[in-house]
Scaffold this active site. Structure first.
Site, PDB file in Angstrom:
ATOM      1  CB  ILE A 151      51.424  43.848   5.159  1.00 21.00           C
ATOM      2  CG1 ILE A 151      50.214  43.682   6.097  1.00 21.00           C
ATOM      3  CG2 ILE A 151      51.051  43.490   3.724  1.00 21.00           C
ATOM      4  CD1 ILE A 151      49.085  44.666   5.858  1.00 21.00           C
ATOM      5  CG  ASP A 170      60.036  50.805   7.469  1.00 20.57           C
ATOM      6  OD1 ASP A 170      60.234  51.726   8.287  1.00 20.57           O
ATOM      7  OD2 ASP A 170      59.081  50.008   7.561  1.00 20.57           O
ATOM      8  CG  ASP A 248      42.227  45.865  -1.717  1.00 22.90           C
ATOM      9  OD1 ASP A 248      41.200  45.401  -2.265  1.00 22.90           O
ATOM     10  OD2 ASP A 248      42.435  45.776  -0.488  1.00 22.90           O
ATOM     11  CD  GLU A 253      38.412  52.210   0.316  1.00 27.77           C
ATOM     12  OE1 GLU A 253      37.864  51.657   1.269  1.00 27.77           O
ATOM     13  OE2 GLU A 253      39.618  52.102   0.072  1.00 27.77           O
ATOM     14  CG  HIS A 274      39.352  48.305   1.608  1.00 27.71           C
ATOM     15  ND1 HIS A 274      39.361  49.560   2.185  1.00 27.71           N
ATOM     16  CD2 HIS A 274      40.203  47.545   2.354  1.00 27.71           C
ATOM     17  CE1 HIS A 274      40.178  49.555   3.238  1.00 27.71           C
ATOM     18  NE2 HIS A 274      40.692  48.350   3.350  1.00 27.71           N
ATOM     19  CB  ILE A 275      38.714  42.143  -1.078  1.00 28.06           C
ATOM     20  CG1 ILE A 275      39.629  42.149  -2.313  1.00 28.06           C
ATOM     21  CG2 ILE A 275      37.287  42.514  -1.454  1.00 28.06           C
ATOM     22  CD1 ILE A 275      39.315  41.042  -3.320  1.00 28.06           C
TER      23      ILE A 275
HETATM   24  P1  NAD Z   1      53.028  47.844  10.170  1.00 28.56           P
HETATM   25  O1  NAD Z   1      52.906  48.929  11.183  1.00 28.56           O
HETATM   26  O2  NAD Z   1      53.419  46.482  10.625  1.00 28.56           O
HETATM   27  O3  NAD Z   1      54.047  48.291   9.043  1.00 28.56           O
HETATM   28  C1  NAD Z   1      54.066  49.565   8.498  1.00 28.56           C
HETATM   29  C2  NAD Z   1      55.511  49.942   8.243  1.00 28.56           C
HETATM   30  O4  NAD Z   1      55.519  51.211   7.581  1.00 28.56           O
HETATM   31  C3  NAD Z   1      56.336  50.089   9.526  1.00 28.56           C
HETATM   32  O5  NAD Z   1      57.482  49.237   9.486  1.00 28.56           O
HETATM   33  C4  NAD Z   1      56.739  51.568   9.524  1.00 28.56           C
HETATM   34  O6  NAD Z   1      58.037  51.768  10.033  1.00 28.56           O
HETATM   35  C5  NAD Z   1      56.666  51.896   8.050  1.00 28.56           C
HETATM   36  N1  NAD Z   1      56.538  53.320   7.775  1.00 28.56           N
HETATM   37  C6  NAD Z   1      55.859  54.261   8.462  1.00 28.56           C
HETATM   38  N2  NAD Z   1      56.023  55.461   7.872  1.00 28.56           N
HETATM   39  C7  NAD Z   1      56.820  55.270   6.799  1.00 28.56           C
HETATM   40  C8  NAD Z   1      57.343  56.117   5.808  1.00 28.56           C
HETATM   41  N3  NAD Z   1      57.079  57.440   5.812  1.00 28.56           N
HETATM   42  N4  NAD Z   1      58.117  55.566   4.843  1.00 28.56           N
HETATM   43  C9  NAD Z   1      58.388  54.244   4.836  1.00 28.56           C
HETATM   44  N5  NAD Z   1      57.941  53.392   5.769  1.00 28.56           N
HETATM   45  C10 NAD Z   1      57.151  53.899   6.728  1.00 28.56           C
HETATM   46  O7  NAD Z   1      51.630  47.823   9.393  1.00 28.56           O
HETATM   47  P2  NAD Z   1      51.004  46.628   8.550  1.00 28.56           P
HETATM   48  O8  NAD Z   1      50.181  45.785   9.446  1.00 28.56           O
HETATM   49  O9  NAD Z   1      52.060  46.005   7.718  1.00 28.56           O
HETATM   50  O10 NAD Z   1      49.972  47.452   7.630  1.00 28.56           O
HETATM   51  C11 NAD Z   1      50.443  48.282   6.572  1.00 28.56           C
HETATM   52  C12 NAD Z   1      49.291  49.001   5.875  1.00 28.56           C
HETATM   53  O11 NAD Z   1      48.349  48.060   5.368  1.00 28.56           O
HETATM   54  C13 NAD Z   1      48.470  49.952   6.744  1.00 28.56           C
HETATM   55  O12 NAD Z   1      48.209  51.124   5.986  1.00 28.56           O
HETATM   56  C14 NAD Z   1      47.176  49.243   6.925  1.00 28.56           C
HETATM   57  O13 NAD Z   1      46.139  50.180   7.140  1.00 28.56           O
HETATM   58  C15 NAD Z   1      47.049  48.550   5.601  1.00 28.56           C
HETATM   59  N6  NAD Z   1      46.099  47.424   5.570  1.00 28.56           N
HETATM   60  C16 NAD Z   1      45.289  47.297   4.478  1.00 28.56           C
HETATM   61  C17 NAD Z   1      44.365  46.274   4.421  1.00 28.56           C
HETATM   62  C18 NAD Z   1      43.466  46.089   3.222  1.00 28.56           C
HETATM   63  O14 NAD Z   1      42.358  45.583   3.377  1.00 28.56           O
HETATM   64  N7  NAD Z   1      43.882  46.444   2.032  1.00 28.56           N
HETATM   65  C19 NAD Z   1      44.247  45.380   5.503  1.00 28.56           C
HETATM   66  C20 NAD Z   1      45.125  45.508   6.580  1.00 28.56           C
HETATM   67  C21 NAD Z   1      46.047  46.547   6.607  1.00 28.56           C
END
Ligand code: NAD
Length: 299
Positions: A151, A170, A248, A253, A274-275
């Protein structure tokens, strides 16, 4: 044929496709944990989203379960190690909704910059607040991304296309946009967090971070409730450290605690329920991946 229970809402087309593949699918997509605990023993597979928490007690009752399918990204709602120790696989669909979340974060950023939510609510209340609603532009500003995974990087690409400078933090990957955390905090006009919720990332953006963040920056939180310390956030929003925030996700929640209700009500905060992943396209992609996983285990 395997029996599978859908515990949270998923695309109807996915249910149809799993049935067509011969899986015996029950849909109870608003099931409460007590009811789930009493029937989980009948199933070889379950499908959950973020609502249904799959903790140890529940897993202990899942005597026939082969696979827990989490539609979406985060696995923080599932006791993964405990499930695996019991021989149950845990699968998710991590990439299916990345673009939906990145687009929401982008929309939130523009909405913060141009006060779109406030402009709309004041118009609906019969006010014409043209003078009070002077905004800023995101072009030329710096976006700081904490967590540069799926993301975070997608959002980074979109922000660059709109003329923003992008820096990221990261520690687990290599990328030319990545700089030290303190430098990122000092440089960013907008900070957005996209890390998974773990013991290391709980409260990641908290009092210590707010002491380093550029005064007047904006924060976007569309990762997981808890990665931002909400008490420290409330302080930062009321003492001028942050100009505003868009949220979000929350530790509770829907939000009910006094602190969260106060946070949601702040005039410089915009919120969504949370959308992040709630788009037609993302839900169809999630559904398609659920079908693939379910058929590989149960058809
Ligand atoms: P991803 O695993 O592709 O990316 C997460 C990144 O965070 C990784 O590159 C990892 O190295 C990094 N990371 C881990 N620990 C870290 C730290 N201490 N400091 C800095 N970086 C760190 O995950 P993603 O698919 O990009 O998802 C990211 C987040 O989005 C997750 O928390 C997921 O639950 C959330 N999400 C939210 C929604 C929503 O509805 N709002 C939907 C999907 C995902």
């Amino acid at each position: 044929m395997g029996k599978l229970l859908v515990c949270d809402p998923i695309a109807a087309s996915a249910v149809k496709a799993m049935r067509a593949a011969g899986i015996d699918v029950d849909v109870r997509d608003d099931i409460e944990l007590n009811d789930l605990a009493s029937i989980i023993g009948e199933y070889e597979g379950i499908v959950v989203r973020s609502r249904t928490k799959v903790r140890k007690d529940l897993i202990n009752k899942a005597t026939r379960l082969k696979v827990i399918i989490r539609g979406g990204a985060g696995l923080d709602s599932i006791d993964v190690d405990h499930a695996q120790n019991k021989g149950i696989d845990v699968r998710n669909t991590p990439a299916a909704n990345s673009n939906a979340v990145a687009e929401l974060a982008l929309g939130m950023m523009i909405s913060l910059a141009r006060h779109i939510a406030r402009a709309d609510s004041s118009m609906k209340e019969g006010r014409w607040e043209k003078k009070q609603l002077k905004g800023t532009e995101i072009a030329g500003k710096t976006l700081g991304v904490v967590g540069y995974g799926r993301i975070g990087q997608l959002l980074g690409q979109k922000a660059k296309a709109l003329g923003m400078k992008v820096v990221a933090y990261d520690p687990y990957i290599e990328h030319p946009d990545i700089i030290p955390l303190d430098e990122m905090f000092a440089a960013a006009d907008y900070i957005t967090i996209h890390v998974p919720m773990t013991t290391q990332t709980a409260g990641f953006i908290g009092a210590e971070a707010f002491a380093k963040i550029k005064k007047g920056a904006y924060l976007i939180q569309a990762s997981r409730g808890g990665t931002v310390d909400e008490r420290a956030l409330y302080e930062a929003l009321t003492n001028g450290v942050l100009s505003g925030a868009a949220l979000d996700v929350f530790t509770e929640e829907p939000p009910k605690s006094d602190l969260l209700l106060k946070l949601v009500a702040l005039p410089n905060v915009i919120t969504t329920p949370h959308i992040g992943a709630a788009t037609v396209e993302a839900q169809n992609r999630v559904g398609g991946e659920i079908v693939k996983i379910a058929t590989s285990y149960l058809a």
